[in-house]
Design an enzyme around this catalytic site. Structure first.
Site, mmCIF file in Angstrom:
data_model
loop_
_atom_site.group_PDB
_atom_site.id
_atom_site.type_symbol
_atom_site.label_atom_id
_atom_site.label_comp_id
_atom_site.label_asym_id
_atom_site.label_seq_id
_atom_site.Cartn_x
_atom_site.Cartn_y
_atom_site.Cartn_z
ATOM 1 N N HIS A 55 0.837 -1.204 0.000
ATOM 2 C CA HIS A 55 0.000 0.000 0.000
ATOM 3 C C HIS A 55 0.874 1.259 0.000
ATOM 4 C CE1 HIS A 55 -3.698 -2.375 1.701
ATOM 5 N NE2 HIS A 55 -3.262 -2.837 0.534
ATOM 6 N N GLU A 57 1.285 3.884 1.922
ATOM 7 C CA GLU A 57 2.026 4.310 3.111
ATOM 8 C C GLU A 57 3.250 3.423 3.351
ATOM 9 O OE1 GLU A 57 -1.001 3.164 2.701
ATOM 10 O OE2 GLU A 57 -2.034 2.774 4.592
ATOM 11 N N CYS A 89 -1.701 -2.016 7.549
ATOM 12 C CA CYS A 89 -0.758 -0.888 7.493
ATOM 13 C C CYS A 89 -0.796 -0.040 8.771
ATOM 14 C CB CYS A 89 -1.090 0.028 6.312
ATOM 15 S SG CYS A 89 -0.935 -0.793 4.728
ATOM 16 N N ALA A 159 -21.906 11.561 -25.959
ATOM 17 C CA ALA A 159 -21.681 12.815 -26.679
ATOM 18 C C ALA A 159 -23.001 13.146 -27.360
ATOM 19 C CB ALA A 159 -20.582 12.631 -27.712
ATOM 20 N N TRP A 175 -18.014 12.758 -35.935
ATOM 21 C CA TRP A 175 -17.785 12.928 -34.520
ATOM 22 C C TRP A 175 -18.687 14.038 -34.016
ATOM 23 C CZ3 TRP A 175 -15.214 9.156 -32.434
ATOM 24 C CH2 TRP A 175 -14.237 8.488 -33.173
ATOM 25 N N ARG A 189 -11.354 5.834 -20.394
ATOM 26 C CA ARG A 189 -11.146 4.406 -20.692
ATOM 27 C C ARG A 189 -9.945 3.869 -19.932
ATOM 28 N NH1 ARG A 189 -11.756 4.915 -27.128
ATOM 29 N NH2 ARG A 189 -14.017 5.118 -27.221
ATOM 30 N N THR A 201 -24.031 -0.071 -32.084
ATOM 31 C CA THR A 201 -22.867 0.828 -32.014
ATOM 32 C C THR A 201 -21.632 0.126 -32.577
ATOM 33 O OG1 THR A 201 -23.801 1.976 -30.138
ATOM 34 C CG2 THR A 201 -21.422 2.161 -30.413
ATOM 35 N N ASP A 205 -20.527 2.133 -35.833
ATOM 36 C CA ASP A 205 -19.332 2.973 -35.582
ATOM 37 C C ASP A 205 -18.024 2.182 -35.735
ATOM 38 O OD1 ASP A 205 -21.231 4.810 -34.981
ATOM 39 O OD2 ASP A 205 -20.826 4.910 -32.834
ATOM 40 N N ARG A 212 -5.966 5.616 -26.842
ATOM 41 C CA ARG A 212 -5.000 5.946 -27.895
ATOM 42 C C ARG A 212 -4.427 7.354 -27.784
ATOM 43 N NH1 ARG A 212 -9.204 3.729 -30.196
ATOM 44 N NH2 ARG A 212 -9.883 5.580 -31.323
HETATM 45 N N1 NAP Z 1 -23.097 9.999 -29.278
HETATM 46 C C1 NAP Z 1 -22.655 8.994 -28.577
HETATM 47 O O1 NAP Z 1 -22.064 9.165 -27.496
HETATM 48 C C2 NAP Z 1 -22.900 7.609 -29.075
HETATM 49 C C3 NAP Z 1 -22.309 6.530 -28.429
HETATM 50 C C4 NAP Z 1 -22.576 5.262 -28.896
HETATM 51 C C5 NAP Z 1 -23.407 5.066 -29.986
HETATM 52 N N2 NAP Z 1 -23.946 6.127 -30.609
HETATM 53 C C6 NAP Z 1 -24.846 5.934 -31.770
HETATM 54 O O2 NAP Z 1 -25.988 5.248 -31.294
HETATM 55 C C7 NAP Z 1 -26.507 4.449 -32.345
HETATM 56 C C8 NAP Z 1 -26.694 3.023 -31.832
HETATM 57 O O3 NAP Z 1 -27.563 3.040 -30.723
HETATM 58 P P1 NAP Z 1 -28.780 2.019 -30.639
HETATM 59 O O4 NAP Z 1 -29.630 2.412 -29.492
HETATM 60 O O5 NAP Z 1 -29.417 1.924 -31.961
HETATM 61 O O6 NAP Z 1 -28.097 0.618 -30.421
HETATM 62 P P2 NAP Z 1 -27.088 0.023 -29.343
HETATM 63 O O7 NAP Z 1 -27.518 0.374 -27.969
HETATM 64 O O8 NAP Z 1 -25.700 0.325 -29.741
HETATM 65 O O9 NAP Z 1 -27.298 -1.531 -29.623
HETATM 66 C C9 NAP Z 1 -28.569 -2.064 -29.504
HETATM 67 C C10 NAP Z 1 -28.484 -3.567 -29.542
HETATM 68 O O10 NAP Z 1 -27.686 -4.029 -28.469
HETATM 69 C C11 NAP Z 1 -28.297 -5.178 -27.870
HETATM 70 N N3 NAP Z 1 -28.850 -4.782 -26.584
HETATM 71 C C12 NAP Z 1 -29.009 -3.547 -26.092
HETATM 72 N N4 NAP Z 1 -29.556 -3.594 -24.861
HETATM 73 C C13 NAP Z 1 -29.735 -4.888 -24.585
HETATM 74 C C14 NAP Z 1 -30.263 -5.578 -23.462
HETATM 75 N N5 NAP Z 1 -30.704 -4.951 -22.359
HETATM 76 N N6 NAP Z 1 -30.309 -6.914 -23.513
HETATM 77 C C15 NAP Z 1 -29.857 -7.584 -24.611
HETATM 78 N N7 NAP Z 1 -29.351 -6.966 -25.682
HETATM 79 C C16 NAP Z 1 -29.294 -5.651 -25.675
HETATM 80 C C17 NAP Z 1 -29.421 -5.555 -28.822
HETATM 81 O O11 NAP Z 1 -28.874 -6.335 -29.881
HETATM 82 P P3 NAP Z 1 -29.561 -7.724 -30.289
HETATM 83 O O12 NAP Z 1 -31.014 -7.438 -30.370
HETATM 84 O O13 NAP Z 1 -28.979 -8.139 -31.568
HETATM 85 O O14 NAP Z 1 -29.211 -8.646 -29.207
HETATM 86 C C18 NAP Z 1 -29.830 -4.215 -29.378
HETATM 87 O O15 NAP Z 1 -30.519 -4.319 -30.589
HETATM 88 C C19 NAP Z 1 -25.522 4.511 -33.458
HETATM 89 O O16 NAP Z 1 -26.018 5.420 -34.431
HETATM 90 C C20 NAP Z 1 -24.278 5.062 -32.844
HETATM 91 O O17 NAP Z 1 -23.521 5.799 -33.768
HETATM 92 C C21 NAP Z 1 -23.718 7.395 -30.193
#
Ligand code: NAP
Length: 379
Positions: A55, A57, A89, A159, A175, A189, A201, A205, A212
């Site tokens: 730890h 200390e 400790c 975002a 973005w 991360r 996603t 994406d 990175r």
């Molecule tokens: N701006 C940002 O910070 C940000 C971050 C991430 C993504 N995005 C955008 O968000 C969009 C995607 O979001 P989305 O809502 O469409 O999809 P998502 O949350 O990325 O994925 C949805 C899929 O994940 C699985 N899933 C989600 N929750 C679940 C649960 N509780 N249990 C089991 N499976 C689950 C299912 O797939 P299955 O049905 O095949 O099992 C569901 O169809 C994209 O356009 C991406 O570019 C934006």
């Protein structure tokens, strides 16, 4: 310098030392220590460097340039009183002959919980509390949740545009946030043990989900894909970190051909219990993360369906929101499922930090019951 200014100065040093344990001590807490002699000169420093290792200390004591009698120890977390992976400790600290100890946080581990401070007081050390406490609490927020509930601390990163869009109406999100904000996400991360995204996603994406933009340990990468339909060309399956990718599937898919194909690629498949609607049981999933993968801090990186599932299960401890100054119109929002029928019923969060991040506004909000532990941090 007054005693207060001196205490703040040295505690700040101890806190920045603690930060050096980011990514390497989890699920243990990050802790830093500075020992200062009666002439206000630094004579020893240390920080907790590795899970299971000595730890902070003890490392500081081993680094001492002179005897510590009459010295002051600045320690971000009270010394432990239990023999875990290393001996307790507090007895070692008591034997140093310190005149003072300035302690940031009380250990949330119920087996310690103030006993370290009491042991110091009983051995005649003058103990000061309350210096850098909010910062010290912030450093150990995931440890606190993990040690008191057995579940990981959950941070959701989003975002979004001014009108709440996480992607355009055509699904494009690269973005939304500025370069500076994306760097903050890379730092996040490096701080957590694991990240999670939904299937859409991963597909749209094709993210790498690695650190990175700065130095840091890459987290485990979990993806929700009930039927294992994601194509194998995605970065998470092909890059040098693919052994850190874990695909969460329905229990019925556990021994499927698709699971075997992923195993051949060196990618793990994790069956997760499902509810009557076929959705993963989020609390059970979190239990699996801590029990099987020692995850104490999970970063949920979207998309909307995954964030919604965590919101409905009331499992979000913290939001890291990056609001970019533009409008999408007809946007896809962060939480697409109903969570509360009125503001009164909604889960309450407190904003503990807000700052400019490039062109964006970066907002950090935590569950209101823990908001006062960290708000208005000094450093
Ligand atoms: N701006 C940002 O910070 C940000 C971050 C991430 C993504 N995005 C955008 O968000 C969009 C995607 O979001 P989305 O809502 O469409 O999809 P998502 O949350 O990325 O994925 C949805 C899929 O994940 C699985 N899933 C989600 N929750 C679940 C649960 N509780 N249990 C089991 N499976 C689950 C299912 O797939 P299955 O049905 O095949 O099992 C569901 O169809 C994209 O356009 C991406 O570019 C934006």
């Amino acid at each position: 310098m007054s005693k207060n200014t001196t205490d703040t100065y040295w505690m700040k040093k101890a806190l920045s030392l603690a930060m050096k344990g980011t990514g390497t001590v989890s699920p243990n807490p990050r802790v830093g220590c500075v020992i200062v002699n009666r002439f206000n000169e630094i004579i020893g420093t240390g920080f907790h460097q590795a899970y299971g290792g000595p730890h902070a200390e003890i490392i500081a004591i081993r680094s001492l340039k002179e005897a510590a009698d009459g010295a002051t120890m600045y320690l971000t977390l009270e010394p432990c009183t239990i023999h875990g992976k290393t001996p307790a400790c507090a007895p070692v600290v008591c034997d140093l002959g310190l005149s003072r100890a300035v302690i940031g946080s009380i250990d949330p581990n119920p087996q310690v919980a103030g006993r370290g401070v009491q042991m110091l007081k009983d051995s005649g050390v003058d103990v000061t509390m309350g210096v850098g406490t909010k910062e010290a609490n912030w450093l150990i927020r995931s440890f606190k949740k993990f040690i008191t509930t057995g579940l990981p601390y959950v941070t959701v990163k989003v975002a979004q545009s001014l009108d709440g869009g996480i992607a355009s109406s055509t699904g494009v999100s690269k973005w939304i946030s500025s370069e500076e904000s994306r760097k903050e996400v890379h730092a996040l991360r490096g701080e957590v043990d694991a990240v999670l995204v939904g299937k859409q996603t991963a597909l749209i994406d094709n993210p790498q989900l690695t650190v990175r933009e700065l130095k840091g340990r890459n987290p485990l990468r979990f993806v929700f894909d009930r039927n294992l339909t994601l194509p194998h060309y995605l970065h998470i399956f092909t890059d040098s970190e693919h052994s850190k990718t874990i695909v969460c599937c329905a229990p019925s898919m556990k021994n499927s051909e698709k699971a075997k194909e992923l195993a051949k690629l060196g990618v793990r498949v994790l069956p997760v219990p499902i509810d009557k609607k076929g959705n993963f049981k989020i609390i059970e999933f979190l239990g699996i993360l801590s029990d099987q993968f020692f995850v104490s801090h999970l970063l949920v990186e979207g998309g909307g369906a995954v964030v919604s599932a965590f919101a409905q299960a009331a499992c979000i401890d913290e939001f890291q929101l990056f609001v970019a100054p533009f409008l999408f119109g007809a946007p896809k929002s962060m939480a697409t499922l109903p969570v509360a029928l009125s503001p009164d019923e909604a889960s309450k969060y407190s904003i503990v930090e807000h700052k400019k991040s490039g062109a964006d506004l970066h907002i950090i909000a935590v569950k209101t019951d823990s908001g006062k532990e960290f708000s208005e941090r000094m450093f």
